[in-house]
Design an enzyme around this catalytic site. Structure first.
Site, mmCIF file in Angstrom:
data_model
loop_
_atom_site.group_PDB
_atom_site.id
_atom_site.type_symbol
_atom_site.label_atom_id
_atom_site.label_comp_id
_atom_site.label_asym_id
_atom_site.label_seq_id
_atom_site.Cartn_x
_atom_site.Cartn_y
_atom_site.Cartn_z
ATOM 1 C CG HIS A 78 -1.991 -1.058 1.147
ATOM 2 N ND1 HIS A 78 -1.842 -2.307 1.705
ATOM 3 C CD2 HIS A 78 -3.237 -1.053 0.572
ATOM 4 C CE1 HIS A 78 -2.933 -3.033 1.497
ATOM 5 N NE2 HIS A 78 -3.799 -2.296 0.800
ATOM 6 C CG HIS B 100 -2.006 0.138 -4.105
ATOM 7 N ND1 HIS B 100 -2.653 -0.788 -4.901
ATOM 8 C CD2 HIS B 100 -2.954 0.606 -3.225
ATOM 9 C CE1 HIS B 100 -3.915 -0.903 -4.515
ATOM 10 N NE2 HIS B 100 -4.128 -0.061 -3.494
ATOM 11 C CG HIS C 240 -7.240 4.081 -2.701
ATOM 12 N ND1 HIS C 240 -6.215 4.208 -3.630
ATOM 13 C CD2 HIS C 240 -7.221 2.777 -2.296
ATOM 14 C CE1 HIS C 240 -5.619 3.059 -3.784
ATOM 15 N NE2 HIS C 240 -6.213 2.156 -2.985
ATOM 16 C CG ASP C 241 -4.846 2.196 0.125
ATOM 17 O OD1 ASP C 241 -5.764 2.191 0.979
ATOM 18 O OD2 ASP C 241 -4.687 1.279 -0.697
ATOM 19 C CG ASP D 83 -8.334 -0.839 -3.731
ATOM 20 O OD1 ASP D 83 -7.106 -0.640 -3.840
ATOM 21 O OD2 ASP D 83 -8.881 -1.123 -2.640
#
Length: 902
Positions: A651, A655, A689-690, A800
Site C-alpha cells: 500500500h 499502488h 485512497h490509501d 483498487d
C-alpha cells in the site's frame, strides 16, 4: 326566702354606663315585700374602650322609686347604683368555667329578658331587641332575702339604691356566680375582661409597675402579641435569617419580662463544646454557669436561678463571676430541635424571675418557633437557589465558556465564600506525582467590588501537612471551631501573613473516586461553620470536582492542541513537497501526450516515483484541463500525496498511482457517463485512497487497540485516508478545488469521501448485492442518485483491485508484494500472542494460489462483471481477471495433486 342566696353580680360590673357600651343585658324581676311590691331591673352595660358597668333599678308598683317611705315619682323612673370593680381571680375562674362547661339551667321557671348590644358606631337600634331565654327566679323570695340583708336604719328606697345593693351582692356570691355563668354570653364576658385588663395596663404604665399577673397577661396583651407578630413578620421580610428572627424574638421576650439584658447562645447539634454567642444589648459573655446551660440543653426546660439562692440541680453554683443577680434560661425549639438558648438577666435590686415570666417567654416562643421554621425554610431555599445558580454557571463553563482552570478556580472561590459566609478561601490541587498540594490561587478574599486577589507564585507543600494536607490524605471533612487549639493546624502561614485563623471548614474534592483537590474556608463571619454549611458545601464540592476535572481536561486538550500544531508543522515540513521539488517538477514540464497510459493493462512498475507523479498530473489535466484548476496547486498537491504514502510493501505510492491510472482509464473510455464533479471525486479518490496506510488491515488495527481504531470504529483506515486527503487540501498552495463554487466544493468533498470509503472491502459485498438485485430486476437508472453512487463504489473497488486484471507478469509481481505485507502483519500478530490466518503466515506459503483463487472468484470476478454490465468499455478488465483466475486454479490444482501424491 331567707335561706336562699341569689347569685352575686356586683364583682363583675364596672362603674360606668355611657353610649359607648358594647351591649346591655337587662333582666327584670318582681319583688314582693311586706310593704309594697317592687320591680327589680338589673341592667348590665359594658362600654367599649372603657370599664364595663351595671346597675340595679328598683321601681314601685306605680313606677315609683323605692317603696314604703320613699317619695313617689312618675311611672318608669328608676333608682340605680353603680357597682365596684371585679377581682382578677374571679375573672380567671369565670373564664375557665365558662369555656369548660355548658351553662346549666338554674331552677325556676323560664322567662325572657332583652339583650341590647351597642358596639361601636354600628350598634343596633334601641328598639330592635331580640328576646333571649333566661331563668326566672323566685323574686319574691329573693327580695325577702335581700331585705334581710339590708340595714334596718335605711329606708327601702335607700336600701335598694345605695350601698345596700353592693352589700347584697357581696353577701350573696353564689347569686353573682350563677348569674354570670348562666346569664352572660361568653363573648360578652371576654370583652369585659379585655376592657378591664386594658384599664389595668394603663394604670401599670402610669405607675411603672412590673407586677402583672399571669391571668392578666393572658387577656390583656393581645395588642402586644399582635405587634410582636408584626415585628417578626417585618423581620422575616427584611432579614429572613435564623439569627435575626431569634434576635427579634429575644427582644420581645426581654421586654415582656422586664429583663435588663439578654443574649442568645447558638448551639450546634446539642453540643455544648460547639457554641457561639449572638451578642445581646448589654454584655457578651455567658452569665449562667455551663452546668445551667447543659441542663437546659439536656432537659429542654426553662431554668430560673438567683444569686443568693442555692439550687440542688447545680451544686457547683449557677453563676459565673459578675454582677448579675437573677437569670432565666429558656430553650428555643424549632421543628423539634434545639435552635438556641435564650439567657435573660436582671441586676441586683430587681424582682427575680417568676413562673409567670416563664409562661410569658414560652408563649412568645410558640410564635417564634413558627417564625424560625419559616426562616429555616427560607434559608434552605435561598441556599439551594445559590447552589443551583452556581451549578448553572458550572454547566455554562463546561459547555459554553470553555474557561481555563485559573478562571474557574476564581469562580469557585467566590461562590464558596458566599455559600458559607467565609472571610477567606483557598483551593489546593493534588499533585500525585510529587505527593504535594499546590495552589496558584490562595487566600482569596472578596472585597467590595467582588474582585479576587491571587498570589503571584505557586504555593506547594507535602501531603499530610496542615489541615488541608490531612484532608487530602484521609478524605475526612474537618469542621474546626478553634484552629489554634487543634494540634493539626499549621500556624506558620498565619505568622507569615499576620492573619488570624479562628474557624476552618475543609473538604476534599473527588472525581471518579479519587481526591483531586481540597477546598478550605476560613473564618465564618458570624459564629462557626454549621452542619448546614457543611451539607451545602458537600453538595457544592461534587460539582466543584466536575468543574475542576473538566477544566483540567480542557487545559490538557489545549496543550495537546499546541503539541498537535507543532507536530503538524513538523510533518508538514517533511511530508509536504518543498520548493526545490516543486520547481524541479515545474521546470521539467508536463508532457502533452503519454502513449499507452490509458491502456487497461498499463504496467506501473516500469516508472520511477517522480515519473509516476508526472503521469498523475498529466492524467488529471487530460481529464479536466486547467481552465478551472491551478497548475501550481495541482503540482504541489500531487507531489505531497506522493510523500504521504508510506514505504510499505504494497500500500505505497506505486499502488496509489496504479489505482488512479485504472480509474483514469475507466473515466476516459466511459463516454462521459460520470459528471465532472463525480469524475473529480473518482480520480482524486483513487489517487489518495490509501494515504498513510500502515500496511495492516482494519481488523488488526481494532484488535491491537490502535489510536486510529479508537477514533474510527468502522472503515478505520479508509476514514483516515480521507482525513489525510482533506489535510493536504487545506495546506497552503495545495487546494486544487479552490476555484470551485462553495456548492461544487461541498459536493466534490462528499463524493470524495464516498469514493474513498468504498475501497473498504467490507462494504463491497453489500454494494454488490444491492446493485445485482437492481440489475436483475432491470431497474437501474442513471438518473437515480443512489444507483449512481453504487456504480461509483463498484468502479472504486474495480480500480483498487486492478492488479488482478493486469497481465500475468504484473499480477504475479503484485501478489508477491501483497503477501510480503501479509506476512509482516502475521509476524506482528505472533508477537502479540495471536495466531494469524494461514495466508498471513510466512511458514505456509503454499496457501498463496488457493487464496488467490478464492479472492478472484469471490470478489474480483463479481466486481468486474457488474462493472462490465453498466460500463461495457471495461470488458478488458473482466477478461484479464478470468484469465488470471484460470492460471491460479491450474497452479492450485498442481499443488493439490502433489500433496495427494505424497
Amino acid at each position: 326566702m331567707s335561706g336562699y342566696n341569689e347569685p352575686r353580680i356586683a364583682d363583675i360590673l364596672e362603674n360606668e354606663d355611657d353610649d359607648n357600651s358594647v351591649s346591655t343585658t337587662t333582666s327584670t324581676r318582681q319583688m314582693n315585700t311586706d310593704r309594697n311590691q317592687f320591680q327589680v331591673q338589673i341592667v348590665v352595660t359594658p362600654s367599649r374602650g372603657r370599664d364595663g358597668g351595671a346597675e340595679i333599678k328598683v321601681c314601685g308598683p306605680n313606677g315609683s322609686i323605692g317603696g314604703g317611705n320613699s317619695p313617689q315619682v312618675s311611672r318608669g323612673r328608676s333608682a340605680s347604683r353603680r357597682l365596684p370593680p371585679i377581682h382578677n381571680s374571679q375573672e380567671s375562674q369565670w373564664i375557665s368555667r365558662r369555656t369548660r362547661t355548658p351553662s346549666p339551667a338554674i331552677h325556676g321557671r323560664q322567662d325572657r329578658y332583652y339583650l341590647e348590644p351597642r358596639y361601636g358606631r354600628h350598634h343596633r337600634n334601641r328598639n330592635d331587641r331580640s328576646p333571649i331565654t333566661t331563668t326566672k327566679y323566685d323574686v319574691g323570695s329573693c327580695a325577702a332575702g335581700y331585705n334581710n340583708q339590708l340595714s334596718p336604719n335605711m329606708s327601702p328606697m335607700q336600701q335598694l339604691t345605695g350601698d345596700g345593693v353592693t352589700q347584697f351582692l357581696r353577701s350573696n356570691p353564689d347569686f353573682l356566680d350563677r348569674f354570670v355563668m348562666e346569664e352572660i354570653e361568653l363573648e360578652q364576658l371576654e370583652r369585659w375582661i379585655i376592657r378591664r385588663s386594658q384599664k389595668m395596663k394603663k394604670k401599670h404604665e402610669q405607675k411603672n409597675d412590673r407586677k402583672i399577673s399571669l391571668s392578666k397577661w393572658k387577656f390583656c396583651v393581645h395588642a402586644d402579641k399582635r405587634k410582636m407578630l408584626q415585628d417578626l413578620t417585618t423581620s422575616l421580610e427584611k432579614q429572613p435569617t435564623k439569627d435575626e428572627v431569634l434576635w427579634e424574638l429575644a427582644s420581645c421576650i426581654s421586654s415582656a419580662v422586664d429583663a435588663d439584658g439578654f443574649q442568645l447562645i447558638l448551639i450546634e447539634n446539642a453540643d455544648l463544646s460547639r457554641t457561639s454567642i449572638f451578642k445581646g444589648n448589654i454584655k457578651t459573655s455567658l452569665k449562667a454557669s455551663k452546668a445551667v446551660i447543659a441542663y437546659v440543653i439536656d432537659k429542654l426546660e426553662s431554668v430560673r436561678v438567683s444569686y443568693h439562692q442555692m439550687d440542688s440541680r447545680f451544686p457547683n453554683g449557677s453563676f459565673k463571676d459578675g454582677e448579675e443577680y437573677h437569670v432565666m434560661c429558656q430553650p428555643v425549639v424549632s421543628n423539634g430541635k434545639l435552635a438556641a438558648i435564650l439567657e435573660l438577666w436582671k441586676i441586683k435590686g430587681k424582682q427575680p424571675f417568676h413562673e409567670e415570666d416563664e409562661e410569658i417567654g414560652m408563649s412568645y416562643l410558640v410564635w417564634g418557633g413558627i417564625a424560625l421554621h419559616y426562616a429555616d425554610l427560607y434559608f434552605s431555599m435561598n441556599q439551594q437557589k445559590k447552589l443551583n445558580d452556581f451549578l448553572l454557571d458550572v454547566v455554562k463553563s463546561i459547555f459554553q465558556d470553555m474557561i481555563s482552570i485559573d478562571k474557574l478556580v476564581k469562580k469557585i472561590m467566590n461562590f464558596a465564600q458566599k455559600l458559607v459566609d467565609a472571610d477567606r478561601a483557598s483551593l489546593f490541587l493534588v499533585d500525585t506525582k510529587n505527593n504535594q498540594l499546590y495552589a496558584t490561587i490562595f487566600d482569596v478574599g472578596l472585597d467590595e467590588e467582588e474582585r479576587v486577589e491571587a498570589t503571584s507564585k505557586e504555593i506547594r507543600f507535602p501531603l499530610g501537612i496542615g489541615i488541608a494536607g490531612i484532608v487530602a490524605t484521609t478524605g475526612e471533612i474537618l469542621n474546626i471551631s478553634d484552629a489554634y487549639s487543634d494540634v493539626r493546624f499549621n500556624r506558620s502561614i498565619d505568622q507569615l501573613t499576620g492573619y488570624k485563623t479562628d474557624t476552618i471548614l475543609c473538604m476534599p474534592i473527588y472525581i471518579q473516586g479519587r481526591i483531586i483537590g481540597v477546598v478550605q474556608m476560613v473564618n465564618k463571619h458570624t459564629g462557626m461553620f454549621t452542619k448546614e454549611d457543611q451539607d451545602a458545601f458537600e453538595m457544592f464540592a461534587i460539582y466543584c470536582g466536575l468543574a475542576l476535572h473538566h477544566a483540567q481536561l480542557y487545559d490538557q486538550i489545549k496543550k495537546s492542541e499546541q503539541k498537535y500544531r507543532v507536530a503538524l508543522e513538523v510533518l508538514s515540513y517533511h511530508n509536504t513537497c518543498n520548493e526545490e521539488e516543486f520547481k524541479e517538477a515545474l521546470g521539467n514540464g508536463i508532457p502533452e501526450k503519454i502513449i499507452g497510459v490509458d491502456d487497461y493493462y498499463f504496467n506501473p512498475f516500469g516508472l520511477k516515483d517522480n515519473e509516476k507523479a508526472k503521469h498523475a498530473i498529466y492524467m488529471f489535466i487530460d481529464l479536466f484541463g486547467l481552465t478551472r484548476f491551478d497548475k501550481n496547486s495541482l503540482i504541489r498537491f500531487t507531489l505531497t500525496v506522493r510523500k504521504n504514502y508510506r514505504r510499505v510493501p504494497y500500500h505505497n505510492w506505486t499502488h496509489g498511482f496504479s489505482v488512479a491510472n485504472s480509474m483514469y482509464t475507466i473515466i476516459k473510455h466511459s463516454n462521459n457517463i460520470f459528471s465532472l464533479n463525480e469524475s473529480l471525486a473518482l480520480y482524486i479518490g483513487a489517487l489518495c485512497h490509501d494515504l498513510d496506510h500502515r500496511g495492516k488491515t482494519n481488523k488488526f488495527m481494532l484488535d491491537t487497540a490502535s489510536p486510529l481504531a479508537n477514533i474510527y470504529s468502522t472503515s478505520t483506515m479508509e476514514h483516515h485516508h480521507f482525513n489525510q486527503t482533506v489535510t493536504i487540501l487545506q495546506q497552503e498552495g495545495h487546494n486544487i478545488f479552490s476555484k470551485l463554487s462553495s456548492t461544487e466544493y461541498k459536493e466534490v468533498l462528499d463524493l470524495l469521501k464516498h469514493c474513498i470509503l468504498a475501497t473498504d472491502l467490507a462494504l463491497f459485498f453489500n454494494n454488490k448485492d444491492r446493485l445485482s438485485k437492481i440489475l436483475s430486476e432491470d431497474n437501474f437508472s442513471w438518473h437515480n442518485q443512489d444507483h449512481r453512487l453504487l456504480i461509483q463504489a463498484i468502479a472504486m473497488t474495480g480500480s483498487d483491485l486492478s492488479a488482478s486484471a493486469k497481465p500475468w507478469e504484473v499480477q504475479v509481481k503484485t501478489v508477491d508484494i501483497i503477501f510480503q505485507e501479509f506476512y509482516d502483519q502475521g509476524d506482528e500478530e505472533k508477537k502479540n500472542g495471536r495466531t494469524p490466518l494461514p495466508m498471513m503466515d510466512r511458514n505456509q506459503t503454499n496457501h498463496q494460489p488457493a487464496s488467490q483463487v478464492g479472492f478472484l472468484t469471490g470478489i474480483c470476478s463479481p466486481c468486474y462483471t457488474l462493472l462490465h454490465q453498466l460500463i461495457p468499455e471495461t470488458k478488458s478488465l473482466l477478461d484479464m481477471c478470468h484469465e488470471n483466475l484460470r492460471r491460479w486454479k491450474d497452479i492450485d490444482d498442481n499443488i493439490k495433486e502433489k500433496r495427494e501424491a505424497r
